[in-house]
Design a protein around this motif. Structure first.
Motif, PDB file in Angstrom:
ATOM      1  N   VAL A 192       0.839  -1.210   0.000  1.00 27.42           N
ATOM      2  CA  VAL A 192       0.000   0.000   0.000  1.00 27.42           C
ATOM      3  C   VAL A 192       0.867   1.250   0.000  1.00 27.42           C
ATOM      4  N   GLY A 193       0.374   2.271  -0.686  1.00 27.58           N
ATOM      5  CA  GLY A 193       1.046   3.562  -0.700  1.00 27.58           C
ATOM      6  C   GLY A 193       0.860   4.274   0.633  1.00 27.58           C
ATOM      7  N   ALA A 194       1.703   5.274   0.869  1.00 22.09           N
ATOM      8  CA  ALA A 194       1.718   5.940   2.177  1.00 22.09           C
ATOM      9  C   ALA A 194       0.441   6.742   2.457  1.00 22.09           C
ATOM     10  N   GLY A 195      -0.368   6.991   1.428  1.00 23.01           N
ATOM     11  CA  GLY A 195      -1.578   7.777   1.670  1.00 23.01           C
ATOM     12  C   GLY A 195      -2.827   6.930   1.872  1.00 23.01           C
ATOM     13  N   VAL A 196      -2.659   5.617   1.911  1.00 26.63           N
ATOM     14  CA  VAL A 196      -3.840   4.733   1.955  1.00 26.63           C
ATOM     15  C   VAL A 196      -4.414   4.657   3.371  1.00 26.63           C
ATOM     16  N   ARG A 197      -5.747   4.648   3.428  1.00 26.41           N
ATOM     17  CA  ARG A 197      -6.439   4.527   4.718  1.00 26.41           C
ATOM     18  C   ARG A 197      -6.956   3.098   4.871  1.00 26.41           C
ATOM     19  N   TRP A 198      -7.231   2.704   6.110  1.00 22.52           N
ATOM     20  CA  TRP A 198      -7.524   1.297   6.373  1.00 22.52           C
ATOM     21  C   TRP A 198      -8.688   0.722   5.577  1.00 22.52           C
ATOM     22  N   ALA A 199      -9.760   1.514   5.381  1.00 23.90           N
ATOM     23  CA  ALA A 199     -10.948   0.959   4.711  1.00 23.90           C
ATOM     24  C   ALA A 199     -10.604   0.426   3.327  1.00 23.90           C
TER      25      ALA A 199
ATOM     26  N   SER B  99      -9.449   0.412  14.733  1.00 24.03           N
ATOM     27  CA  SER B  99     -10.900   0.507  14.874  1.00 24.03           C
ATOM     28  C   SER B  99     -11.530   1.452  13.857  1.00 24.03           C
ATOM     29  N   ALA B 100     -10.752   2.396  13.302  1.00 26.29           N
ATOM     30  CA  ALA B 100     -11.355   3.423  12.439  1.00 26.29           C
ATOM     31  C   ALA B 100     -10.979   3.215  10.973  1.00 26.29           C
ATOM     32  N   ALA B 101     -11.966   3.426  10.103  1.00 31.29           N
ATOM     33  CA  ALA B 101     -11.781   3.175   8.674  1.00 31.29           C
ATOM     34  C   ALA B 101     -10.799   4.148   8.031  1.00 31.29           C
ATOM     35  N   ASP B 102     -10.740   5.384   8.548  1.00 31.80           N
ATOM     36  CA  ASP B 102      -9.968   6.402   7.818  1.00 31.80           C
ATOM     37  C   ASP B 102      -8.624   6.735   8.460  1.00 31.80           C
ATOM     38  N   VAL B 103      -8.189   5.911   9.408  1.00 31.85           N
ATOM     39  CA  VAL B 103      -6.828   6.074   9.936  1.00 31.85           C
ATOM     40  C   VAL B 103      -5.843   5.647   8.847  1.00 31.85           C
ATOM     41  N   GLY B 104      -4.703   6.312   8.756  1.00 34.17           N
ATOM     42  CA  GLY B 104      -3.703   5.983   7.747  1.00 34.17           C
ATOM     43  C   GLY B 104      -2.995   4.663   8.073  1.00 34.17           C
ATOM     44  N   VAL B 105      -2.858   3.807   7.072  1.00 39.80           N
ATOM     45  CA  VAL B 105      -2.240   2.498   7.289  1.00 39.80           C
ATOM     46  C   VAL B 105      -0.788   2.674   7.744  1.00 39.80           C
ATOM     47  N   VAL B 106      -0.071   3.598   7.102  1.00 40.95           N
ATOM     48  CA  VAL B 106       1.361   3.711   7.392  1.00 40.95           C
ATOM     49  C   VAL B 106       1.612   4.308   8.778  1.00 40.95           C
ATOM     50  N   GLY B 107       0.965   5.429   9.100  1.00 40.61           N
ATOM     51  CA  GLY B 107       1.172   6.037  10.423  1.00 40.61           C
ATOM     52  C   GLY B 107       0.805   5.059  11.534  1.00 40.61           C
ATOM     53  N   TYR B 108      -0.332   4.396  11.389  1.00 39.70           N
ATOM     54  CA  TYR B 108      -0.805   3.406  12.374  1.00 39.70           C
ATOM     55  C   TYR B 108       0.213   2.279  12.539  1.00 39.70           C
TER      56      TYR B 108
END
Ligand SMILES: Cc1cc2nc3c(=O)[nH]c(=O)nc-3n(C[C@H](O)[C@H](O)[C@H](O)COP(=O)(O)OP(=O)(O)OC[C@H]3O[C@@H](n4cnc5c(N)ncnc54)[C@H](O)[C@@H]3O)c2cc1C
Length: 448
Positions: free
Chosen positions: A100-107, A124-133
């Motif tokens: 996944v790219g750095a801008g992708v969100r979990w959903a 738990s949240a759909a729009d948290v960033g995959v990379v930061g998380y």
């Protein structure tokens, strides 16, 4: 400053009409005032931004969404590097690896993975960033069975502080690979991340809710319950003071309640048998049902859009009766609190340090994580929420664990890791970013 000729994305400066939108974090209460904003569209844009920052004597703060923007502090002389246009999502169903790219969100990942019968260790949240998380650890609804998300990372594409783009994995830049898995984005800017997925489509999941006045009975029972649940169960207990928002389900709108949310990765009859003692307490709401893993982002009722909010958390080494009494005294029905939610997440299981080995943070050395958050439309309400969070931290102080958890820390905090991990992170920072060009929300200084 003009390096726009090198960019596929966009440079936004304070005089541009969309400046205020460009500098806005998901946490709307955080007033980010960087020197410039770059919307990177390619990994080369990230390289160009880093080189420009070097020449101009600026720093670079990578940001996926701004969910954890609050601890960044001043962005004076810093370029805010928004990664939201790095949107690649590809899944290899044979190796069960997502890229996944750095801008992708979990959903985006959970939806795509579900097409192959796979699940990710999403939060738990759909729009948290995959990379930061993931760089910060990542406590998912499968945390007690699978450990932190960061330890499922197999590779990353990273732009270093000298502007070069490198592949980072177990064989290439192994110390940086170690640091990225749980130590945050302190020593490189990730442009893409690759991590393992797991075959799973459905679990038993839901929420039980009671009026807040029953909090002592419910949380005491839940506290006893978690002692005996298998690692296939990840749960939390929370106090909710919900505003009368139209997008909340009718039975919850405008109510104060105590709730237990859980994911049971077990057959339905076994989950029902486990839940029986909690159901015996007569919840007014019981949403437990077979649930698609791609729908789990609905369980915690996190806001699906940016909000002005302030929060903070800490880890608890245990929750004996004295600790629970302190928690109830601070957050129970008798108090008029500006906190929308205060939760206790049950840890342990595969989150125990070393249970799923890998990177800088190979687990959380604590039994519970506490997190409180309030809606903060203005500076006065931010101060009020912080005051209560300080009181709560003080009340829970005797049980606070020696280490912390980056993702649940929304204010600057001294120490997250054991001393030897901090020293090793510092050595990685010295080797890869000695002049501290990368501005992370939870920084590690190159020197002591
Ligand atoms: C509503 C809500 C629900 C949450 N639920 C959970 C949960 O269930 N479990 C959990 O563990 N956490 C959870 N969190 C915490 C969340 O994981 C952290 O806030 C995390 O830092 C968010 O990452 P982000 O990219 O969205 O945020 P950002 O603020 O964009 O990023 C946070 C930091 O990560 C680093 N970073 C981001 N992108 C890059 C990059 N490309 N390269 C290098 N460094 C980078 C930077 O240092 C940045 O300051 C939740 C937070 C919120 C607000």
């Amino acid at each position: 400053m003009d390096f726009t000729g090198d960019l596929h994305g966009r440079l936004v400066l304070p005089h541009d009409p969309d400046w205020h939108t460009a500098r806005m974090a998901w946490q709307l209460a955080v007033d980010q005032r960087p020197a410039a904003v770059v919307h990177a569209a390619t990994a080369q844009d990230v390289c160009a931004t880093v080189l420009a920052a070097q020449q101009l004597g600026l720093r670079v703060a990578p940001q996926g969404t701004g969910h954890n923007a609050a601890p960044l502090g001043s962005l004076h002389r810093t370029i805010l590097l928004r990664t939201d246009r790095l949107g690649e999502v590809s899944i290899d169903p044979l190796t069960r690896i997502a890229r996944v790219g750095a801008g992708v969100r979990w959903a985006q990942v959970t939806d795509e993975a579900s097409k192959y019968g796979l699940m990710a260790l999403a939060g738990s949240a759909a729009d948290v960033g995959v990379v930061g998380y993931t760089l910060g650890g990542g406590v998912s609804w499968f945390a007690r069975s699978h450990g932190l998300a960061s330890n499922q990372v197999v590779a990353a594409d990273v732009v270093l502080a000298d502007g070069t783009l490198v592949r980072v994995d177990a064989d290439n830049h192994p110390e940086l690979f170690w640091a990225l898995r749980g130590g945050g984005g302190v020593a490189g800017i990730v442009t893409a991340l690759e991590f393992r997925l797991f075959p799973k489509t459905e679990v038993q999941a839901g929420m039980l809710a009671w009026p807040l006045e029953q909090a002592a009975t419910v949380l005491t029972a839940w506290r006893r319950w978690v002692d005996d649940v298998p690692d296939a169960v990840t749960s939390l207990g929370r106090m909710l003071r919900l505003p009368p928002l139209p997008d909340l389900p009718e039975p919850l709108r405008g109510r104060s309640l105590v709730a237990i949310e859980a994911v049971c990765d077990l057959p339905a009859p076994q989950a029902d048998a486990l839940l029986a003692p909690l159901r015996d307490l007569g919840p007014f709401l019981d949403t437990f049902a077979p649930t698609a893993v791609s729908d789990l982002h609905l369980l915690h009722m996190d806001p699906p859009y940016p909000v002005p909010a302030a929060g903070d958390g800490l880890l608890l080494s245990g929750l004996p009766s004295g600790a629970l009494a302190a928690f109830l005294g601070m957050t129970g029905a008798g108090r008029d609190l500006p906190l929308l939610s205060v939760e206790l997440r049950h840890l342990g299981g595969a989150l125990r340090p070393g249970a799923v080995p890998g990177g800088a943070v190979d687990g959380l050395d604590a039994e519970f994580a506490m997190f409180g958050v309030g809606i903060t439309p203005d500076a006065t309400s931010v101060a009020a929420v912080h005051e209560v969070l300080d009181e709560l931290r003080e009340a829970m102080g005797p049980w606070e664990a020696a280490t912390g958890y980056r993702n649940f820390a929304e204010r600057s905090r001294g120490r997250f890791d054991p001393a030897e991990v901090t020293e090793r992170l510092r050595a990685v920072k010295r080797a890869y970013d000695p002049h501290d060009l990368i501005h992370a929300n939870h920084p590690v200084a190159p020197e002591r």
